[in-house]
Write an enzyme that holds these catalytic residues in place. Structure first.
Site, PDB file in Angstrom:
ATOM      1  N   ASP A 110      48.515  -6.045 -40.010  1.00  0.00           N
ATOM      2  CA  ASP A 110      48.072  -5.932 -41.403  1.00  0.00           C
ATOM      3  C   ASP A 110      46.968  -4.895 -41.590  1.00  0.00           C
ATOM      4  OD1 ASP A 110      46.035  -7.136 -40.070  1.00  0.00           O
ATOM      5  OD2 ASP A 110      45.950  -8.933 -41.327  1.00  0.00           O
ATOM      6  N   CYS A 113      44.337  -5.507 -37.398  1.00  0.00           N
ATOM      7  CA  CYS A 113      44.623  -6.231 -36.150  1.00  0.00           C
ATOM      8  C   CYS A 113      43.514  -6.055 -35.118  1.00  0.00           C
ATOM      9  CB  CYS A 113      45.970  -5.805 -35.574  1.00  0.00           C
ATOM     10  SG  CYS A 113      46.113  -4.037 -35.217  1.00  0.00           S
ATOM     11  N   HIS A 220      49.307  -1.102 -32.522  1.00  0.00           N
ATOM     12  CA  HIS A 220      48.869  -2.475 -32.795  1.00  0.00           C
ATOM     13  C   HIS A 220      48.054  -3.051 -31.643  1.00  0.00           C
ATOM     14  CE1 HIS A 220      49.198  -6.494 -34.602  1.00  0.00           C
ATOM     15  NE2 HIS A 220      49.427  -6.939 -33.386  1.00  0.00           N
ATOM     16  N   HIS A 295      45.293  12.387 -48.293  1.00  0.00           N
ATOM     17  CA  HIS A 295      46.343  11.359 -48.312  1.00  0.00           C
ATOM     18  C   HIS A 295      46.254  10.520 -47.041  1.00  0.00           C
ATOM     19  CE1 HIS A 295      48.870  14.353 -50.923  1.00  0.00           C
ATOM     20  NE2 HIS A 295      47.803  13.883 -51.540  1.00  0.00           N
TER      21      HIS A 295
END
Length: 301
Positions: A110, A113, A220, A295
């Site tokens: 999310d 982590c 992750h 961005h």
């Protein structure tokens, strides 16, 4: 969390034998075969940020889902679902001398982590997904209080810009944040990389007595803990810095994940800027594009 790379032959075959005409149930069976997670409790996600696939219709064809050649499928076990009980019950004998093992404790993908994982290990196995804003604010406070140590040369942006950036809930933590948290918690934080099978030890030379471990797949972070299988004994997440056996076990976990291709090559994976639709390759191009345009919303393709 497990990441499975979909492989193709001549653009038509997925995951060694599955085709776009294969049904959802075939995919689930293949995932169960590779991961050991039963079909009924699988949560399969794809894309970036990861989004769940609705696979309740087992007869639907894979061509009806947004799964493309080269995609990484993210597989989690849904803890709130009961596991299927159709297997015959096995009467277990007395549990004699079950040794604790080092294992991954999966946390949500999310964007926070790293913070969830660090909090989990330093607090001795406390899972609190609401901790991320507080930890982001803590890091911003530490950085803003020492602009000389945390200069633009260190942060890649001005001190003020970084503090605003790290507080956002859509930004990712990395080495800078791990280093700061290691100093704050006065413990060595070891990050085991599943692609290179190496350990990066933050706070290694600081004389700390405590050590915690994370596992990292290129995108992750998950915490590592020592647990006794089948036991209600609380897991152990804090170790001594003299315990080199635990480091060896962490490297074994990373090597197993590497052999199963449970990593993302951040230098080669394809991205698209979701703001201007520019195609990019790898983390470096994404950083450069973000610096030039402002961005920061990217999707994996």
């Amino acid at each position: 969390m497990l990441r499975l790379r979909c492989k193709t032959k001549n653009g038509s075959h997925l995951m060694h034998g599955l085709t776009h005409q294969s049904c959802v149930q075939e995919l689930k069976r293949k995932v169960e075969e590779l991961t050991g997670i039963p079909c009924d409790v699988q949560k399969i996600m794809v894309g970036y940020p990861p989004s769940s696939l609705d696979l309740r219709n087992g007869e639907a064809h894979l061509k009806d889902y947004p799964i493309k050649s080269g995609d990484t499928l993210i597989v989690e076990e849904e803890k709130n679902k009961p596991k299927p009980q159709d297997r015959p019950a096995v009467t277990k004998g007395p549990n004699l001398e079950v040794s604790p093992v080092l294992a991954r404790r999966v946390v949500p993908a999310d964007n926070s982590c790293l913070f969830t994982s660090v909090y989990y290990v330093v607090e001795g196995g406390v899972y609190d997904p609401a901790c991320a804003p507080e930890m982001r604010g803590l890091i911003a406070q530490i950085v803003s209080s020492d602009p000389a140590a945390y200069s633009e040369a260190v942060l890649g942006k001005t001190n003020e810009e970084y503090c605003t950036w790290i507080r956002r809930d859509d930004t990712w933590g990395g080495a800078i944040e791990v280093s700061i948290l290691s100093k704050f918690y006065q413990c060595e934080i070891c990050v085991v990389d599943t692609q290179t099978v190496r350990v990066d030890r933050f706070g290694e030379d600081a004389g700390y007595h405590k050590r915690v471990l994370l596992i990292y797949d290129g995108i992750h972070y998950d915490p590592l803990q020592k647990e006794i299988p089948g036991s209600d004994t609380p897991p152990q997440t804090i170790f001594s810095t003299t315990d080199d056996v635990i480091l060896a076990q962490a490297l074994e976990l990373a090597d197993e994940a590497r052999r199963k291709r449970q990593f993302t090559d951040v230098n080669r994976f394809a991205l698209r800027c979701m703001v201007c639709q520019t195609g990019l390759v790898g983390q470096k191009e994404a950083r450069e594009h973000a610096k030039e345009t402002g961005h920061t919303n990217f999707g994996e393709v």
